[in-house]
Structure formats: structure tokens, C-alpha cells
Design a protein around this motif. Structure first.
Motif, PDB file in Angstrom:
ATOM      1  N   ARG A  77       0.829  -1.198   0.000  1.00  0.00           N
ATOM      2  CA  ARG A  77       0.000   0.000   0.000  1.00  0.00           C
ATOM      3  C   ARG A  77       0.864   1.248   0.000  1.00  0.00           C
ATOM      4  N   GLY A 114       0.731   4.961   1.477  1.00  0.00           N
ATOM      5  CA  GLY A 114      -0.062   5.651   2.502  1.00  0.00           C
ATOM      6  C   GLY A 114       0.340   7.097   2.699  1.00  0.00           C
ATOM      7  N   GLU A 130      -3.633   8.785   4.502  1.00  0.00           N
ATOM      8  CA  GLU A 130      -3.391   8.800   5.947  1.00  0.00           C
ATOM      9  C   GLU A 130      -3.534  10.233   6.461  1.00  0.00           C
ATOM     10  N   SER A 138       0.290  11.125   3.370  1.00  0.00           N
ATOM     11  CA  SER A 138      -0.499  12.077   4.135  1.00  0.00           C
ATOM     12  C   SER A 138      -0.768  13.279   3.230  1.00  0.00           C
ATOM     13  N   ILE A 144       5.993  -1.110   2.926  1.00  0.00           N
ATOM     14  CA  ILE A 144       7.205  -0.518   2.348  1.00  0.00           C
ATOM     15  C   ILE A 144       7.149   0.967   2.685  1.00  0.00           C
ATOM     16  N   ARG A 145       8.092   1.440   3.465  1.00  0.00           N
ATOM     17  CA  ARG A 145       8.025   2.835   3.899  1.00  0.00           C
ATOM     18  C   ARG A 145       9.421   3.388   4.117  1.00  0.00           C
ATOM     19  N   TRP A 182      11.031   5.518   9.800  1.00  0.00           N
ATOM     20  CA  TRP A 182      10.094   4.804  10.671  1.00  0.00           C
ATOM     21  C   TRP A 182      10.733   3.639  11.416  1.00  0.00           C
ATOM     22  N   TYR A 189      -0.673   7.810  13.923  1.00  0.00           N
ATOM     23  CA  TYR A 189      -0.178   6.992  12.802  1.00  0.00           C
ATOM     24  C   TYR A 189       0.089   5.564  13.262  1.00  0.00           C
TER      25      TYR A 189
HETATM   26  N1  GLU Z   1       1.515   8.457   6.255  1.00  0.00           N
HETATM   27  C1  GLU Z   1       2.880   8.044   6.436  1.00  0.00           C
HETATM   28  C2  GLU Z   1       3.777   9.120   5.867  1.00  0.00           C
HETATM   29  O1  GLU Z   1       3.335   9.900   5.052  1.00  0.00           O
HETATM   30  C3  GLU Z   1       3.104   6.758   5.697  1.00  0.00           C
HETATM   31  C4  GLU Z   1       4.096   5.879   6.330  1.00  0.00           C
HETATM   32  C5  GLU Z   1       3.827   4.447   5.875  1.00  0.00           C
HETATM   33  O2  GLU Z   1       3.892   4.205   4.669  1.00  0.00           O
HETATM   34  O3  GLU Z   1       3.539   3.608   6.719  1.00  0.00           O
HETATM   35  O4  GLU Z   1       4.926   9.194   6.225  1.00  0.00           O
END
Ligand code: GLU
Length: 549
Positions: free
Chosen positions: A37, A39, A73, A41, A246-247, A251, A229
Motif C-alpha cells: 500500500r 499511505g 493517511e 499524508s 514498504i516505507r 520509521w 499513525y
Molecule cells: N503516512 C505516512 C507518511 O506519510 C506513511 C508511512 C507508511 O507508509 O507507513 O509518512
């Protein structure tokens, strides 16, 4: 007591976790299919780092027959900017990063926008409270700030944990009193972590990473009942059945919190792949790409700069897997979709984002297109960004296609075009409307060598449109020797005194009079495209220019 506490805190939440789970039936996918996915913001900026992440999501899911979905998100409403969601959708669309379900599309696993999922998060928060794994915390902003200051001063870990977690064991009566006073509160995780223990993150890209276990009573629901989050992604990735998160690697340090949340909720954790940020080399130093300093960081930059979508995608592929570029250079007829990406080949450290490299990829990309394809793509670019050239392009269609075709289908095709903007300056001299407009501009690079420019008029009379390349060259050679020039460079070198120059000098003269440049693609083909009349006109134009110098 916990059960009662949960009812007091969430009187309106009547659904059970089981009922929510039932709304998300198991995905029917083949073994090994990845569910990924993107995600973002909606904060009003979409950068190439985001785009690269979405690209990785899409290729990993699609090459395994899986699902790639888009989830907005937006739990941080303070940072939300209007129009940002459209920017996300348009950017994905523009760069052909297709997702299968999610915001802006249908899908069985939604809603795909977190602000519409408040109730779902609350069901699970209620469950955690019921099980004694989460609690309401009534600490005021002032109290929190004071704790933080003290922790900073004493160089302690920042956060609410251990003795700082004063509301952890409030009695039901105390909670009730707070509620009667209408004191606002957040829901915090009751962390069972041990500071002396470590957890392992089996990162798909970076390998195993040891991290300290989480001991912080992290906020899971904010005062307004909206999740953080940490909590939202855990709930969503579980229900939406993400197999690979995948981020960005910023994080990684939160991973222990996420692991703990999955464990407390009794859910299987997806796999995690943390990718490095994009970096840039400047004055010998490496730094992260920056919104303020680097226009190329914004995805908006590429369209206007005339960089083809496919070339950007090729660059994203190059950034994604270290072995992609070599494969692409070796496989002239293959597309990105034919390549198999792997986590193992993803760069572990910072990834250098290099415009020069992108430029080279663009040149290779253009060199593999037909002249008609380049013409059409440039035409649609200029329709939007340079309308007067767009009209000129239409009037000069055959000439431009002919020009683009010179040296195209050869072993080493021309690489003079890197962006849609380049056609105009590169083909400038092929366009009569430009070339005859201002001789000083057209001939601004006049060589400072001496040439018998007056020979040109005669040459233009002798030029034959129907000549093959060989005939044309023979004719120039003959013309050279008839006018005191060596018909071969070798002859001239053996005895330079005997000649005014050699055949190459004649070609250079013609080239300059006709194009105003000393370097161009093949002269024979340029002359064939322009034709005899145009050659005569250009020679005359040049003579007049010389006369007026
Ligand atoms: N909403 C988070 C951001 O923009 C996404 C992080 C994720 O992919 O889990 O950093």
C-alpha cells in the motif's frame, strides 16, 4: 473493572472486533502474492521519494500477482492542505503508477481514507482497554511539557513510561471523577515492554536490525478519538491484509512500538521494508533532498521540464534496484514490466538522486524511440507549454520527422534529445521561420578561421538533389579539387602548402552556411531534407550576412 472502564470510555462503540474482522474477508490471492500500500499524508507536497515508494509498492505487488492499494493517511488534520489528495491522485496517474484499489477507486477493503475509519479504530482501542492493555491518560499539556523538559535536562528517554505514566493505574473512581469534570484525555497503550530487552526487525531491504523493546505508553487515540499513525497503520494494515509495509526508513525507530501493538492485538505482523531517503551530492557533501532547495524534489517539476514520464519511471526503477540499469542497457527491446525487482537489490544506504544520471537515461530512452514517436510526444508537450513552437511543429512536420530520423536507426543512435524542450534548440536551423528571421542570431557561432566563403554560391548551383550519398560525396570531392582543395585529408596532410584546404573544409563551409553550426548530424541528410532551393536560399542569406558584417 477494565470491562466497565471500556464501556464508560466508549459508550457509543457497540460493534465488536469480530464484527469488524468479518467485514474484511481473507483476500483470495495465490501463494506469494504481495499486498502493498501507498499511505501518503495529504500535506500538499508530493516528492520523488514518495513517488519512488509508490513505484516500489506497485512493482512488488504486480510482479507477484498481488494487490497494490492507496490509503490516504489523514489523521493529522492540522497538516492537511486542500487539494493535496488530488495532487496525490494526479501524480500517480501522471507517472502511470496504477493501483488496484483505494482512495479514488473501488475496493472491498475500505474506506481507504483514515478519517472515515474513526469508529473502526475505536472498536480496537476499546478492546485493548477491556483487556487492560490500554488506558485513558488525563495529563495536561503543561504536565507533559514539564516531564519532557526534565527528561531532556537529565538526558533521559523522552516519553511517558515507568514512573512518568502516572495515570496507568487510576482507579475506576478516579477515572469517573475526571470524566465528570470533563477533563480531556487520550488513550495510551499500556506498554508491557522491558527496557533491557531487544527486538529484531527482519527488514526485507536492510536485513536484521536489533532495536530496544518499546517501553513507552504511546498515545493510540488522540483527544478527539482520532488515532495516531502508529495505531492507525497497525489496524489498517491488519484489516486490509497488507503483506509488505514498504516505507521510509525514518520509521525504523518506531518499529518496536508497531511490533508491540501487533502483539497486543494478537495479529500477525506484515513484513517490513524500509527504504533509504533520496540524497543529493552538493559541494562534495551528501545531504537529503530538500523541498526548499531542490526543485527536482517535487513531482510537479518533471512535467514542465519536459522529462518523459517513461524516463522518470526508468530512473525510479534504477533507484529501486541496483542491477536494473545494466539490464536496461543490455535489453533494448524490453520494458520495465519485464524486469523482476527484488528487495535484495534495493540500496541499503542513502540513494543518490542525480539529475545528470536522469538526463542520461532520458537520452537513452529517446534514442530508442522512432522519429514519429518523438515528434508526437514533443508536439503534445508543446501544445501545453510552448504554443508557438507547437504551431511551427505542425507546419514543419515532415521536415522535423526527417531531421529526427537522421542517424536514428544506427548502432549508435543520436543522443542529442534529453527532454521535450530540447527539440526546439536542436532543430532550430531546420525551421525556416526561425532560421531566416535573424541572420545574426542564426550565424552567431561564425568560425574564426579563414574560409573561401564565396565558393558556396557555386557549390549550391552544382548540388544535385537526386545524388546518393556516394555520388554527393564524389561531387564534393571533385568540387574541392577543382578549387584548389585536396580531395582527401590525407593528400592535404602530405603536402599542405599545395592546397587551400581539404574536402572537410568545404563540408564545414557548407554546414555552417546551411545551419549556422559547426556540429550537426549528417550533412548529406540535412541537405536532402532541405532541398536544393532551400540550400540556394540559405547560401544567399549567408552571403548577405557576411556582406553586412
Ligand atoms: N503516512 C505516512 C507518511 O506519510 C506513511 C508511512 C507508511 O507508509 O507507513 O509518512
Amino acid at each position: 473493572m477494565n470491562e466497565e472502564l471500556a464501556e464508560i470510555l466508549f459508550p457509543n462503540i457497540t460493534k465488536t472486533p469480530e464484527e469488524i474482522e468479518a467485514m474484511y474477508p481473507k483476500r483470495n490471492l495465490k501463494e506469494g502474492a504481495m499486498v502493498t500500500r501507498f499511505g501518503p499524508s495529504p500535506t500538499g507536497f508530493m516528492h520523488v521519494g514518495n513517488l519512488c515508494g509508490a513505484f516500489i509498492d506497485s512493482v512488488m505487488a504486480h510482479q507477484t500477482g498481488g494487490i497494490f492499494y492507496l490509503r490516504i493517511e489523514d489523521t493529522d488534520s492540522k497538516r492537511e492542505i486542500s487539494g493535496a489528495k488530488d495532487l496525490i491522485l494526479n501524480s500517480l496517474k501522471h507517472f502511470h503508477i496504477d493501483y488496484d484499489e483505494g482512495y479514488g477507486k473501488d475496493g472491498e477493503y475500505g474506506p481507504y481514507i483514515q478519517s472515515m475509519r474513526a469508529e473502526i479504530y475505536q472498536v480496537f482501542a476499546k478492546q485493548l482497554v477491556k483487556e487492560g492493555k490500554a488506558y485513558p491518560c488525563f495529563m495536561s499539556e503543561e504536565e507533559l511539557a514539564e516531564i519532557r523538559e526534565g527528561q531532556e535536562l537529565r538526558k533521559e528517554m523522552i516519553g511517558i513510561y515507568g514512573t512518568y505514566a502516572v495515570d496507568r493505574d487510576l482507579s475506576l473512581e478516579e477515572v469517573k471523577k475526571h470524566l465528570e469534570n470533563k477533563d480531556s484525555y487520550v488513550i495510551r497503550l499500556k506498554s508491557p515492554g522491558d527496557i533491557n530487552k531487544q527486538v529484531i526487525l527482519h527488514d526485507c531491504i536492510k536485513g536484521d536490525i536489533l532495536l530496544p523493546e518499546n517501553v513507552i505508553d504511546e498515545v493510540i487515540l488522540k483527544k478527539d478519538g482520532i488515532p495516531t499513525y502508529h495505531f492507525a497503520h497497525v489496524v489498517d494494515d491488519h484489516l486490509m491484509q497488507t503483506t509488505h509495509v514498504i516505507r521510509g526508513d525514518e520509521w525504523i525507530s518506531s518499529f518496536p512500538k508497531h511490533l508491540q501493538l501487533f502483539q497486543l492485538l494478537g495479529w500477525k505482523m506484515p513484513k517490513y521494508a524500509h527504504h533509504a531517503p533520496l540524497t543529493k551530492k552538493e559541494d562534495g557533501k551528501i545531504r537529503k533532498l530538500s523541498k526548499r532547495k531542490d526543485p527536482e524534489f517535487s513531482v510537479r517539476y518533471y512535467k514542465e521540464a519536459g522529462i518523459p514520464v517513461e524516463a522518470v519511471r526508468l530512473y525510479l526503477a534504477t533507484l529501486t534496484n541496483t542491477n536494473f540499469e545494466e539490464w536496461y542497457l543490455q535489453n533494448k527491446d524490453k520494458k520495465i514490466e519485464d524486469f523482476t525487482f527484488s528487495y535484495k537489490k534495493m540500496p541499503v544506504g542513502g540513494t543518490l538522486f542525480d539529475m545528470e544520471k536522469l538526463n542520461n537515461i532520458c537520452r537513452t530512452y529517446f534514442s530508442r524511440l522512432t522519429s514519429l514517436e518523438i515528434y508526437e510526444d514533443c508536439l503534445s508537450y508543446n501544445k501545453e507549454f510552448d504554443h508557438s513552437f507547437y504551431e511551427i511543429m505542425q507546419k514543419n512536420k515532415d521536415r522535423l520527422i526527417g531531421f529526427l530520423n537522421i542517424e536514428r536507426n544506427t548502432k549508435r543512435p543520436r543522443k542529442d534529445i534529453a527532454t521535450y524542450k530540447d527539440l526546439k534548440p536542436e532543430s532550430y536551423y531546420m525551421i525556416d521561420e526561425y532560421f531566416f528571421e535573424n541572420s545574426a542570431k542564426s550565424y552567431k557561432e561564425l568560425p574564426d578561421r579563414h574560409f573561401d566563403w564565396n565558393l558556396l554560391l557555386e557549390y549550391s548551383k552544382e548540388y544535385q538533389e537526386s545524388d546518393s550519398y556516394e555520388e554527393w560525396y564524389e561531387r564534393i570531392k571533385k568540387f574541392a579539387s577543382n578549387h584548389g582543395y585536396a580531395s582527401e585529408v590525407k593528400l592535404y596532410k602530405e603536402n599542405p602548402e599545395a592546397f587551400s584546404g581539404h574536402v572537410g573544409d568545404i563540408c564545414e563551409m557548407i554546414r555552417f552556411a546551411v545551419t549556422g553550426r559547426t556540429k550537426t548530424p549528417d550533412l548529406y541528410q540535412i541537405l536532402s531534407i532541405l532541398g536544393k532551393n532551400n540550400l540556394e536560399k540559405r547560401v544567399e542569406f549567408f552571403s548577405n550576412y557576411l556582406k553586412n558584417l
